[in-house]
Design a protein around this motif. Sequence first.
Motif, PDB file in Angstrom:
ATOM      1  N   LEU A 214      -7.684 -38.207   1.902  1.00 63.12           N
ATOM      2  CA  LEU A 214      -7.282 -39.596   1.687  1.00 63.12           C
ATOM      3  C   LEU A 214      -7.659 -40.049   0.285  1.00 63.12           C
ATOM      4  CD1 LEU A 214      -6.129 -42.236   2.977  1.00 63.12           C
ATOM      5  CD2 LEU A 214      -8.496 -42.858   3.457  1.00 63.12           C
ATOM      6  N   GLY A 215      -8.900 -39.767  -0.144  1.00 65.65           N
ATOM      7  CA  GLY A 215      -9.368 -40.219  -1.442  1.00 65.65           C
ATOM      8  C   GLY A 215      -8.532 -39.700  -2.592  1.00 65.65           C
ATOM      9  N   SER A 216      -8.024 -38.487  -2.452  1.00 65.09           N
ATOM     10  CA  SER A 216      -7.178 -37.905  -3.490  1.00 65.09           C
ATOM     11  C   SER A 216      -5.707 -38.254  -3.291  1.00 65.09           C
ATOM     12  CB  SER A 216      -7.335 -36.383  -3.506  1.00 65.09           C
ATOM     13  OG  SER A 216      -8.641 -36.018  -3.886  1.00 65.09           O
ATOM     14  N   ASP A 227      -0.491 -47.885  -1.204  1.00 62.40           N
ATOM     15  CA  ASP A 227      -0.760 -48.166  -2.614  1.00 62.40           C
ATOM     16  C   ASP A 227      -0.178 -47.105  -3.542  1.00 62.40           C
ATOM     17  OD1 ASP A 227      -2.429 -46.082  -1.966  1.00 62.40           O
ATOM     18  OD2 ASP A 227      -4.272 -47.019  -2.683  1.00 62.40           O
ATOM     19  N   ALA A 228       0.799 -46.334  -3.049  1.00 64.60           N
ATOM     20  CA  ALA A 228       1.405 -45.302  -3.891  1.00 64.60           C
ATOM     21  C   ALA A 228       2.135 -45.945  -5.071  1.00 64.60           C
ATOM     22  CB  ALA A 228       2.380 -44.462  -3.080  1.00 64.60           C
ATOM     23  N   ASP A 327     -17.427 -43.707   3.967  1.00 71.42           N
ATOM     24  CA  ASP A 327     -16.869 -43.507   2.629  1.00 71.42           C
ATOM     25  C   ASP A 327     -15.460 -44.087   2.538  1.00 71.42           C
ATOM     26  OD1 ASP A 327     -17.553 -42.419   0.130  1.00 71.42           O
ATOM     27  OD2 ASP A 327     -18.202 -40.565   1.056  1.00 71.42           O
ATOM     28  N   ASP A 328     -14.593 -43.609   3.413  1.00 67.35           N
ATOM     29  CA  ASP A 328     -13.173 -43.957   3.339  1.00 67.35           C
ATOM     30  C   ASP A 328     -12.900 -45.417   3.669  1.00 67.35           C
ATOM     31  OD1 ASP A 328     -12.832 -41.325   2.762  1.00 67.35           O
ATOM     32  OD2 ASP A 328     -11.585 -40.848   4.483  1.00 67.35           O
ATOM     33  N   ASP A 334      -6.464 -50.312   1.713  1.00 67.58           N
ATOM     34  CA  ASP A 334      -5.503 -50.348   0.614  1.00 67.58           C
ATOM     35  C   ASP A 334      -4.550 -49.158   0.674  1.00 67.58           C
ATOM     36  OD1 ASP A 334      -6.693 -52.647  -0.392  1.00 67.58           O
ATOM     37  OD2 ASP A 334      -8.025 -51.528  -1.741  1.00 67.58           O
ATOM     38  N   ALA A 335      -5.074 -48.005   1.057  1.00 62.72           N
ATOM     39  CA  ALA A 335      -4.268 -46.788   1.067  1.00 62.72           C
ATOM     40  C   ALA A 335      -3.301 -46.732   2.240  1.00 62.72           C
ATOM     41  CB  ALA A 335      -5.176 -45.560   1.098  1.00 62.72           C
TER      42      ALA A 335
END
Length: 437
Positions: A214-216, A227-228, A327-328, A334-335
């Motif tokens: 997810l983070g990457s 948020d792409a 973390d996520d 947002d993602a």
Amino acid sequence: GLAQVQLRDVPDRAAFVAAVAAEVRRLAPGEWVVGGRWSVDSWDDPSPPRRDWIDAVTGDRPALLTRMDGHQALANTAALKLAGIDANGPPDPKGGEIERDPVTREPTGILKEAAIGLVGRFEPAVSTERRYEALRRAMAHFNRFGITSVHDMAPPEDLPVYARAAREGLLTLRVHVYVNVSDWTIHLDAVKRFKDPTGMVRVRGFKGFMDGSLGSRTAYMREPFADAAAAAVHPRGLLDAMADPVESFVKNQVEVIDAAGLQMAVHAIGDEANHLMLRALETAQGHSGRRDARHRIEHAQHLLREDVAAFGRLGVVASMQPYHKADDGRYAGDALGEARSAWSYAFRPVLESGGVLAFGSDWPVVTCDPFAGIAVAVTGRTLGKDGGLSGPVWMPQNSITPAQALAAYTLGPAWAVHEERDAGALAPGRRADFVVL
């Protein structure tokens, strides 16, 4: 990793560069700068690192520094030059991306997924002796947290190291190995032949990948990331080269390993990656009839609502890492947006639908401390600016009780490796592996 530069907790760009510079001073001439495990998500300015950040302090010495999740890395100019990566090419490898400046086409230094290997293949191999010393250091680190058994996603080069450690009576952990390679069939015979007469090391099967993280923004989603960027090359993330096309992966690897009586531990984070892997396991199960194979999906982080019940129905282990939620949770909204976030880290829904949770850490991505993981599974708290669990609560409807979380760290992992009669609880006849608190 414990002997390499650690960038996980640096607070900003200046500290990032200073830590790399200090590592350069420590290294012998010609040694690569490796390690990292960086994350910029909690920085005041979360702009991703670029090669020009570190070029001045690394010079002609190659550097390859992974993000915390291992799904992207920062390479300096020297490393990119070694791999022949510049404004003219090469093209992105299957299942990977060379991040480039949209105007000049020059590489920024960020390599995602399979593209990391373009540089990584030039990195000097780690000797068996160095692996042996690293094992000693890692075991001491784990024992500090009261851990007595691990499931290790290990490269084949680690097998002789484990065999030696068992033979010499060095092991202070029981180890269940899933061999991490891109083509399982090539290593099938070696895995079948591996034997440790002490019983401390068991090779259970193979580790594979469906997607990224997810983070990457490389987790493979059914719909584009919320948020792409408009110019994103892979707005839905990346399907790993190992699993593309999925039909070939199922026929040539999944079904072969299932028929051999070994287990699969397959990384899937995005909702579509999990969907595809669950269907692949269902297909293999239909052909082999192995209802009790206990194959596992590593992470199972973001699910389609209709796939939650498949874990219990198919007997697939949800091998999850609750500390990743801390973390996520800082940026997942947002993602993904609220609707998809509701089925992220679905600990409670998976349990309630009859699935088995096997909690772990994904170390060295995050701490291996199981008590920190229990805290997140129960409270749903995210990481704060201080690096602790002081952030907002995220998706509390998916949280579970302390007893359920403890079981997921003990009974669940024992069941996942067919050892529920020998381990996972303090009971007559089971192993006396335990920690006193």
